[in-house]
Structure formats: C-alpha cells, structure tokens
Scaffold this motif. Structure first.
Motif, PDB file in Angstrom:
ATOM      1  N   ASN A  23     -16.066 -23.171 -15.110  1.00  0.00           N
ATOM      2  CA  ASN A  23     -16.502 -21.857 -15.591  1.00  0.00           C
ATOM      3  C   ASN A  23     -17.267 -21.083 -14.536  1.00  0.00           C
ATOM      4  N   ASN A  24     -17.873 -21.827 -13.609  1.00  0.00           N
ATOM      5  CA  ASN A  24     -18.634 -21.144 -12.555  1.00  0.00           C
ATOM      6  C   ASN A  24     -17.736 -20.326 -11.629  1.00  0.00           C
ATOM      7  N   SER A  25     -16.430 -20.605 -11.631  1.00  0.00           N
ATOM      8  CA  SER A  25     -15.507 -19.882 -10.750  1.00  0.00           C
ATOM      9  C   SER A  25     -14.696 -18.831 -11.486  1.00  0.00           C
ATOM     10  N   LYS A  26     -14.887 -18.741 -12.817  1.00  0.00           N
ATOM     11  CA  LYS A  26     -14.157 -17.722 -13.576  1.00  0.00           C
ATOM     12  C   LYS A  26     -14.844 -16.368 -13.386  1.00  0.00           C
ATOM     13  N   VAL A  27     -14.110 -15.422 -12.822  1.00  0.00           N
ATOM     14  CA  VAL A  27     -14.696 -14.129 -12.434  1.00  0.00           C
ATOM     15  C   VAL A  27     -14.131 -13.028 -13.325  1.00  0.00           C
ATOM     16  N   THR A  28     -15.008 -12.147 -13.766  1.00  0.00           N
ATOM     17  CA  THR A  28     -14.619 -10.967 -14.532  1.00  0.00           C
ATOM     18  C   THR A  28     -15.062  -9.722 -13.774  1.00  0.00           C
ATOM     19  N   LEU A  29     -14.174  -8.737 -13.653  1.00  0.00           N
ATOM     20  CA  LEU A  29     -14.478  -7.501 -12.936  1.00  0.00           C
ATOM     21  C   LEU A  29     -14.771  -6.377 -13.925  1.00  0.00           C
ATOM     22  N   TYR A  30     -15.737  -5.531 -13.562  1.00  0.00           N
ATOM     23  CA  TYR A  30     -16.122  -4.400 -14.404  1.00  0.00           C
ATOM     24  C   TYR A  30     -16.120  -3.133 -13.564  1.00  0.00           C
ATOM     25  N   LEU A  31     -15.746  -2.014 -14.210  1.00  0.00           N
ATOM     26  CA  LEU A  31     -15.822  -0.681 -13.604  1.00  0.00           C
ATOM     27  C   LEU A  31     -16.877   0.139 -14.333  1.00  0.00           C
ATOM     28  N   PRO A  32     -17.523   1.085 -13.647  1.00  0.00           N
ATOM     29  CA  PRO A  32     -18.520   1.925 -14.335  1.00  0.00           C
ATOM     30  C   PRO A  32     -17.869   2.791 -15.406  1.00  0.00           C
ATOM     31  N   LYS A  33     -18.615   3.063 -16.472  1.00  0.00           N
ATOM     32  CA  LYS A  33     -18.092   3.907 -17.549  1.00  0.00           C
ATOM     33  C   LYS A  33     -17.920   5.342 -17.060  1.00  0.00           C
ATOM     34  N   GLY A  34     -16.929   5.997 -17.620  1.00  0.00           N
ATOM     35  CA  GLY A  34     -16.675   7.392 -17.256  1.00  0.00           C
ATOM     36  C   GLY A  34     -15.809   7.563 -16.032  1.00  0.00           C
ATOM     37  N   SER A  35     -15.444   6.478 -15.364  1.00  0.00           N
ATOM     38  CA  SER A  35     -14.603   6.584 -14.185  1.00  0.00           C
ATOM     39  C   SER A  35     -13.146   6.747 -14.614  1.00  0.00           C
ATOM     40  N   PRO A  36     -12.391   7.644 -13.954  1.00  0.00           N
ATOM     41  CA  PRO A  36     -10.976   7.829 -14.325  1.00  0.00           C
ATOM     42  C   PRO A  36     -10.076   6.752 -13.721  1.00  0.00           C
ATOM     43  N   PHE A  37     -10.599   5.525 -13.609  1.00  0.00           N
ATOM     44  CA  PHE A  37      -9.832   4.421 -13.064  1.00  0.00           C
ATOM     45  C   PHE A  37     -10.059   3.189 -13.933  1.00  0.00           C
ATOM     46  N   ILE A  38      -9.074   2.294 -13.952  1.00  0.00           N
ATOM     47  CA  ILE A  38      -9.197   1.024 -14.640  1.00  0.00           C
ATOM     48  C   ILE A  38      -8.608  -0.058 -13.753  1.00  0.00           C
ATOM     49  N   LEU A  39      -8.949  -1.310 -14.084  1.00  0.00           N
ATOM     50  CA  LEU A  39      -8.410  -2.458 -13.367  1.00  0.00           C
ATOM     51  C   LEU A  39      -7.348  -3.129 -14.233  1.00  0.00           C
ATOM     52  N   LYS A  40      -6.171  -3.335 -13.656  1.00  0.00           N
ATOM     53  CA  LYS A  40      -5.079  -3.980 -14.369  1.00  0.00           C
ATOM     54  C   LYS A  40      -4.894  -5.375 -13.781  1.00  0.00           C
ATOM     55  N   PRO A  41      -5.128  -6.452 -14.587  1.00  0.00           N
ATOM     56  CA  PRO A  41      -4.981  -7.816 -14.060  1.00  0.00           C
ATOM     57  C   PRO A  41      -3.534  -8.086 -13.673  1.00  0.00           C
ATOM     58  N   SER A  42      -3.376  -8.852 -12.616  1.00  0.00           N
ATOM     59  CA  SER A  42      -2.050  -9.233 -12.160  1.00  0.00           C
ATOM     60  C   SER A  42      -1.877 -10.737 -12.362  1.00  0.00           C
ATOM     61  N   PHE A  43      -2.104 -11.552 -11.352  1.00  0.00           N
ATOM     62  CA  PHE A  43      -2.033 -13.005 -11.470  1.00  0.00           C
ATOM     63  C   PHE A  43      -2.996 -13.611 -10.464  1.00  0.00           C
ATOM     64  N   SER A  44      -3.452 -14.830 -10.785  1.00  0.00           N
ATOM     65  CA  SER A  44      -4.336 -15.579  -9.885  1.00  0.00           C
ATOM     66  C   SER A  44      -5.512 -14.730  -9.399  1.00  0.00           C
ATOM     67  N   ASN A  45      -6.200 -14.112 -10.372  1.00  0.00           N
ATOM     68  CA  ASN A  45      -7.378 -13.296 -10.059  1.00  0.00           C
ATOM     69  C   ASN A  45      -7.057 -12.111  -9.156  1.00  0.00           C
ATOM     70  N   ASN A  46      -5.842 -11.615  -9.239  1.00  0.00           N
ATOM     71  CA  ASN A  46      -5.461 -10.396  -8.519  1.00  0.00           C
ATOM     72  C   ASN A  46      -5.439  -9.225  -9.502  1.00  0.00           C
ATOM     73  N   TYR A  47      -5.855  -8.063  -8.993  1.00  0.00           N
ATOM     74  CA  TYR A  47      -5.966  -6.885  -9.846  1.00  0.00           C
ATOM     75  C   TYR A  47      -5.392  -5.674  -9.111  1.00  0.00           C
ATOM     76  N   ALA A  48      -4.960  -4.707  -9.909  1.00  0.00           N
ATOM     77  CA  ALA A  48      -4.535  -3.404  -9.375  1.00  0.00           C
ATOM     78  C   ALA A  48      -5.485  -2.342  -9.899  1.00  0.00           C
ATOM     79  N   LEU A  49      -6.033  -1.554  -8.987  1.00  0.00           N
ATOM     80  CA  LEU A  49      -6.886  -0.421  -9.368  1.00  0.00           C
ATOM     81  C   LEU A  49      -5.975   0.774  -9.607  1.00  0.00           C
ATOM     82  N   ILE A  50      -5.905   1.240 -10.866  1.00  0.00           N
ATOM     83  CA  ILE A  50      -4.985   2.319 -11.229  1.00  0.00           C
ATOM     84  C   ILE A  50      -5.754   3.457 -11.882  1.00  0.00           C
ATOM     85  N   THR A  51      -5.113   4.639 -11.895  1.00  0.00           N
ATOM     86  CA  THR A  51      -5.720   5.806 -12.540  1.00  0.00           C
ATOM     87  C   THR A  51      -5.556   5.701 -14.051  1.00  0.00           C
ATOM     88  N   SER A  52      -6.549   6.246 -14.757  1.00  0.00           N
ATOM     89  CA  SER A  52      -6.505   6.172 -16.222  1.00  0.00           C
ATOM     90  C   SER A  52      -6.678   7.529 -16.884  1.00  0.00           C
TER      91      SER A  52
END
Length: 823
Positions: A381-410
């Motif tokens: 559990n110490n290696s399980k990572v969760t990513l957060y973006l600030p509220k109000g930002s016109p962007f979101i994070l879309k999970p991919s695989f193996s802790n990979n993410y895509a930063l996309i417009t929302s």
C-alpha cells in the motif's frame, strides 16, 4: 589455441541456432520480445513499427522514440525500417543478478497525437560465466576419532548464471578416505558435503589434499575448482550444535541503531575449552552485511549497527559460525534470515513521459495535453499512488496502465481569459501516514481567431471645411482585437457605396495599416453637405473576422459666395434699377425692396443691407435686414426729381463678401402714361422679363408645395407622438425669431414681399440645438409656418429631405448651427 577457436565457433553456432527465431507475444496489451544477453550492437530484436501497427511514415511524423526505465539506453529504433535494434551491451547478470526472470521494460512514445506503448524485453541467460569458489583453498581439521560416515560441509561454488547454466554438480579427486555427496538447501541450491568413508589415522597420514570441481549445466559445460586441505586431529571430537539450523526474524526498516535483532544458541558436548563456544559471522559474509549487523561472540546476540533500507535490500541471509576452544577447534554453522519490513519513507514521484504541447483554445474536451506516470519506491500500500488536480482546472487526469496517466482537457478554453496554466499535480501514496509530492506542469494555450476587431465606437462624426486641399487627413479610425499574432493584425478598408451616384472611393482613401482617412479632392458645401463612409476592420486570421463602423462626414460651409441680388434685377434694365414714386409720398413710404440671396449657409448667408451712397441721404433709408427702401420724411418740392441710391449688400461671413446695386428713383406728380410706357418697354420686348415672371410663378408654386408637404409631416408626427406628452401646434413667428429659438423644433417660412428665408429651429441656447434656413422666391406679404416638436436628429433629416426635394438648389440655402450643451 586451434582447439579453443573451434570450441568458440561451435559455441556461437549453437547460440545463434538456439535464438535465431525470437519469441514475442502480447500480454495484456503489451508487446514482449525474448532475446539472449550479450548480443552485438545493431542486432535486430523485431520490427517494432509492424508489431505496433504503425507505418514507416509514422516514425518520422509522430517522432517515435524508445525510453528505458532502467536508465541506460540499451535499445534504439531504426528510423528507416522501424526495427528495434540493440544499442548497447546487455549483461543479464549486471541487470538482474541471480533473479531467474529478467525483463527489461521499455516505453514507446508517439506524438501528434501523444500515445504510449509499453513493451517488455525478456533477457535470457547464456552460459557465459564459469562456477567459482570464494576460497581457492579450503582447510578442514578432522579428529582422528571421527566416525565413518561423518559429513563435513564444504563451501558451495557460485555461478553468475541462472537456471540450467548455474552450478549443477561437484566432483572430487579419487582418494581412499573421502567421498562427495550433495545436500539440497533452500531455494533448490546444492551444497557439497565431504563424507568420511574410512577411519582416519593421523600417524599414518596427517594431511589429505583433495581437489573439488564444480560443474554447471550449460552446453558446453564450464567448471571451477578449489583445493581442500584436510588436517587430522587427535583431540576434541565433538562439534558445537545449534538448536536450529535456520533462524528467521523480521525488522522494520526504520529501526534505530543498536536494536536487538535475534540470539542464536549452540552447545558442545565436550568439557572445558573443547566445549566453550564462540560465535562469528561466516568467512564469506559480505561487507554489505557486516556493515549493517554485528554479533556478540560470547552470547550469540545479533544487533543492528547500520541503517536498513527496504528499497535496497529486502532480506538478509547471514551464515553464523560456532567454534569451540578445543584443539583442534570444532565448528558448525547455521543460517539467520532477517526480513526487512517496508515503512512508508519514500515520497511518490511524478514523471513527465512527454513534455506538454501547446493546446488550441478551441480544442475539444478530451484533447491529450501531456503523458505522465507516478512511481513510489515503497511496496504494498505504501507504493499505491493517487494523483489529484486542483479544483476548477479545465483539465483532468485519465488513467492508462501501470500508473500511467494522460492529462486531457475537460472544458472550454479561452486564451483571452487565461493564456497559460501552471497545473499543480499532487501525488499521494496509501501509506500511514501518507506521503505526497507536487509537480507543476506548464500548459500554454494557443490562439484561435475567435474575436473580431472592435472599433473604439460604432460610428464617428467628422467635420470638414469645404475647399480644403485634396490629400488632407479627415479622420483616423481605430480598432483593436483581443486575439494575438496574425489573428490580431488589423487592416482597414472602405466598403464600396455611392455618394451622389459616384463611388465613395473617388472621394476618400484610407490607409489600410493605421486607419487614417484622406480626402481625394476638395469638397464644395453648396454641392455636397454630408455623406457617410462604411469602414471595415479585418484581421489576418484564418478565416478572417471583420467589423464595420460608419463615419459621417459633415462638410462645413465657408464664406466663398458673395450675395447675389435677385430683385430688383439689374440685368433686366441694364446697369440701373429704375423705380418711380409720387411726390406726394409721406414718411415711411415703401419705394422698393432689395432682395439678395447667398449660396452659403449659416452666418455666411446672413445678409444685411446698407445705403452706401445717395443723392439725398436724408430722404431715404434702407432696412438693415429686409432691404426695404423707404422714405425717411415726406417729399418736398425742393427735392430733386431724380434720386440715385447705391445700396451695399454684405453677408455675415469671415471674410465678408459683398455686392452692390444701384437704384434710380424718379419722383413724379402722378403715375400716368409714362409709367405705363416704361412698363411696356420693360415687359414687351424683353425675354428676361418673361423669365423673371416664370421664376416668380415657379417660386410661388414651390412654396405652396412646401407648405402642403410640411403640414402633412406635422400631421403624421402629431399622430405618431400622440401617446407621449409632446404636443403639436402652429403659430406665427416674426422674421427675426431665428435668433432666439425656443425649446422645440420650428420650421418657419417668412415672406415679406420677395421671399426671405425658411428657418428650422430646435432647442434653446442651453441645450444642443439645430437651426436651418432657406431663402426662396418672392411670394405674398406674409406666410409663416411653425412646427413645434421635441428635437431629434431623425426629424431634422426628414425635414431637410423634404425641403431639399421641394426647393430648387438655386432658390434656397441651408444653415446649421450647433450649440454645445452645458454640463
């Protein structure tokens, strides 16, 4: 040497035959290749473009590149063929050590659009390492009383290879007393043991020298040797014995120094010094262990003297030796296994797989901006990572695989509101307490031409004096554009329209860069009083956007026309105007009336009359404003029968323009036949006299039509505004009322003998007002017309248009006055 070369050639032929066809497969959406270690640089692993379904053009267009998570670039892509080739020497032992499975993960990054593929390269072991012993010469001391069948543990050989290429068997040189047997320990490892097959006799042979050989399972087989020296002792025939062969303990990685770890226990059946046991780490204990742990030689207690790091070493296996103090010494061995417990002591890390690309402000939701991954060196559990973006930002994070993410417009983007974003991404693990870190990702918003140019005002009023020189600047319009670059670069143009049936481009010219408008020729107020220009501002975007503005150009009158006498007409009777009057005339008798008009407007058309010269200045007077010539006193018998008057006519312009007319007056006792004769002479042969009569008739008809139309306008306006508080009325006005206009719109026709003027008055001196006046042909003695209504620009234009359509240009003038409103 020749046999050695043949051996190498045979070995490589076997190697290439075995790995000629590479095994690759796709597991969970990932491409996997298998290759042996130690391949030459340039060796083709596989056709990466084909396996990923890409064309050769995609390699260049999408900038395909390969990134290794191991840090070193072992592979590269042949851009011409799309093949994955070996770039550097691959040593499986250096990468994976003794691990059975050795997989090298790679990330294939594609741009435009951004896409990430994960491939795995399995590095297979080849038999390129021989077995070897830590000690090239092992020493054993065996009491002569040792029983047949006694086993003596020997040092096991090490082999950097794994699997079938590791150590598989041992051989011992032929002798009479000892044989070699194998003992399987943990992890399937084989340890050789020396077995006593015959009772030893120190007096017959005190030292035995044997050679042990370790063989691996490779093809061809590789080997390593060590010398065993056995000394036969005569005493102390009991070994220390541990209460267990293996000790296990767990220890947190955050344990402090000097922490007690475990205690090992061993006993010896002998008495005295032969039964006293001392503990120590085995001779093969590496420095990485001895620098972290220490053992008390008397008690067997193991303590922590260094720092633990689960991420570097998760488990320690320590060999502990127990020796007695007999002569010769007897010793035995046990294994202590220390497992390190992971503690959440590593903060998560955010890694940008690709740099963020500029985003168009009209990009749809879901547009990929950047690729990133999260990593934590801890485990569980110490290696399980969760990513957060600030509220109000016109962007979101879309999970991919193996802790990979895509930063996309929302959401919708607007460069004019926010042109750059600094996105703070927070990574938090699931440890207790959790640890977190931040990374700022800059994203630039690219401009799109979505804002048209905007003028400083929708319409402009420009005032230009008539007779100004061609090429003079009229006005400068200005527009701005919220976009940037070419999208904000503005060019100005004039839209084609007609002014007096002529294209407006023949009147004015505009500078396309700065919006300055220039006149093309001189303007004549008497021909053109006002016109408008449609100016367009267009940006250089694609597609371009434009906005229009109206420029109203008002021509200002200059005093460039002298007054023209229309009555009496000197052209009809020559250079003089002959008038007759009776000698019986009293004071105030109207002798004649001089009427003049001025083609100018306003003050430039205000006409005044003055008696410049006279045969008898005491007899006649001229009205300053009406031009009426009257007697100042009664005519006496002493006055000359022929009087000559020179009347000067001036306008109110600057500079003053003037004209003169000479009036000859003949005084008679009675107006009989001579007067009729004169009239007969004047009217009978002269075509000019007929023309004057026609002119007077036309003027009278024009004024009549004008009156009728004006009444109709008044009626329509009254009906249209009947719901409001305004009122419509008609009243007579004096000929001088234009000097003091009331608060309402007035249209006034004043006549006294020959026509004088038409006035349109609006507002008062304290508010914005307009005054219009027109001079027309002679008509009846008095005919006044007044329209009273709240002033408006629209009403003025309607009235002016009516006047303009009703009266010929040669018979009336137009005057406009502006009085600024006091604040």
């Amino acid at each position: 040497s020749r046999s050695k070369m043949g051996y190498r050639e045979w070995r490589w032929q076997w190697f290439w035959w075995q790995y000629f066809f590479l095994l690759w497969s796709t597991i969970h959406g990932q491409t996997r290749y298998s290759i042996p270690e130690e391949l030459k640089q340039g060796f083709v692993v596989g056709n990466l473009a084909k396996d990923l379904g890409l064309g050769l053009s995609d390699i260049f267009d999408r900038r395909l590149r390969v990134a290794s998570e191991a840090g070193k670039q072992y592979f590269t892509v042949d851009a011409g063929k799309g093949e994955l080739v070996v770039n550097d020497r691959i040593d499986r032992e250096a990468l994976c050590g003794q691990s059975t499975s050795c997989v090298l993960p790679l990330q294939v990054v594609l741009e435009n659009p951004l896409h990430l593929h994960r491939i795995e390269i399995e590095i297979k072991d080849i038999n390129d390492n021989s077995p070897w012993f830590h000690t090239k010469e092992m020493s054993l001391k065996i009491a002569e009383t040792a029983a047949v069948g006694t086993r003596f543990s020997l040092e096991a050989a090490e082999d950097a290879d794994v699997g079938s290429n590791s150590v598989k068997s041992y051989t011992l040189t032929k002798n009479d007393c000892f044989t070699l047997k194998m003992k399987e320990v943990e992890d399937g490892k084989i340890v050789p043991e020396l077995v006593l097959e015959k009772t030893l006799d120190r007096e017959r042979k005190a030292v035995h020298r044997l050679l042990i050989t370790a063989l691996d399972g490779g093809n061809p087989v590789l080997s390593g040797t060590s010398q065993i020296t056995i000394t036969v002792l005569d005493v102390n025939d009991n070994f220390p014995v541990f209460d267990r062969s293996t000790y296990k303990v767990s220890l947190g990685e955050n344990s402090a120094k000097d922490t007690f770890v475990i205690k090992v226990t061993a006993t010896d059946a002998d008495e005295g010094p032969n039964g006293e046991v001392e503990f120590s780490f085995g001779s093969r204990t590496p420095d990485t262990v001895s620098s972290v742990f220490e053992i008390n030689s008397l008690t067997g207690e193991v303590f922590l003297k260094g720092t633990l790091d689960y991420e570097k070493t998760a488990s320690y296996k320590i060999e502990v030796t127990a020796k007695d103090k007999g002569s010769p010494e007897m010793e035995s061995h046990c294994r202590v296994q220390i497992d390190v417990i992971d503690v959440n002591d590593n903060t998560p890390e955010i890694i940008l797989t690709s740099e963020p690309q500029p985003v168009l402000e009209n990009a749809p939701s879901g547009t990929v901006v950047a690729l990133l991954s999260a990593h934590d060196a801890d485990s569980g559990n110490n290696s399980k990572v969760t990513l957060y973006l600030p509220k109000g930002s016109p962007f979101i994070l879309k999970p991919s695989f193996s802790n990979n993410y895509a930063l996309i417009t929302s959401g919708l983007l607007d460069r004019e509101r926010v042109s750059d974003y600094n996105i703070d991404i927070t990574a938090t693990d699931s440890g207790s307490p959790p640890l977190s870190s931040k990374k700022t990702v800059p994203v630039r918003i690219s401009d799109v031409n979505d804002n048209p140019p905007v003028f400083t005002q929708p319409s402009y009023n420009v005032y230009l004096k008539e007779n100004s020189a061609p090429g003079s600047i009229l006005f400068s319009v200005s527009a701005s554009d919220l976009d940037s670059g070419e999208n904000a670069k503005i060019s100005y143009s004039i839209l084609d329209s007609k002014v007096q049936d002529v294209s407006v481009s023949t009147y004015v010219y505009i500078n396309s860069d700065n919006g300055s408008i220039y006149s093309m020729h001189s303007f004549d107020y008497e021909k053109l009083k006002v016109f408008q220009i449609q100016v367009q501002a267009k940006d250089q975007g694609s597609p371009s956007l434009s906005t229009n503005a109206t420029v109203h150009v008002f021509i200002l009158d200059q005093n460039d026309n002298a007054p023209a006498v229309i009555y009496p007409s000197s052209a009809a009777l020559g250079s003089l105007s002959h008038q007759r009057m009776p000698r019986s005339a009293k004071a105030g008798h109207l002798v004649t009336k001089v009427t003049a008009v001025d083609a100018d407007s306003g003050h430039n058309a205000w006409i005044s009359y003055k008696l410049a010269e006279a045969t008898d200045a005491s007899l006649f007077t001229v009205n300053l404003y009406t031009g009426e010539v009257r007697t100042k006193r009664a005519v006496s018998e002493q006055d000359d029968s022929s009087q000559r008057l020179l009347i000067e006519i001036k306008d109110d312009g600057e500079p003053v323009q003037s004209a003169t007319v000479t009036v000859s007056i003949l005084m008679e006792d009675a107006l009989h036949e001579p007067i009729l004769d004169i009239r007969h002479k004047v009217t009978e042969p002269s075509k000019k006299t007929g023309r004057i009569t026609l002119y007077l008739i036309l003027s009278l008809a024009s004024v009549s039509v004008l009156s009728l139309v004006t009444f109709l306008i008044l009626a329509v306006k009254c009906i249209r505004n009947s719901r409001s508080s305004g009122s419509c009325c008609m009243r007579r006005t004096d000929c001088d009322d234009y000097k003091n206009p009331n608060r309402n719109l007035q249209i006034q026709l004043n006549t006294d003998g020959p026509i004088k003027y038409v006035e349109v008055l609006g507002g008062d001196m304290l508010s914005q007002s307009q005054s219009f006046r027109s001079c027309m042909s002679p008509m009846s003695e008095y005919s006044d017309f007044t329209l009273i209504k709240p002033s408006s620009t629209t009403d003025f234009k309607e009235v002016i248009s009516v006047l303009d359509a009703s009266l010929p240009d040669s018979t009336w003038t137009f005057e406009s006055q502006q009085v600024s409103k006091n604040q």
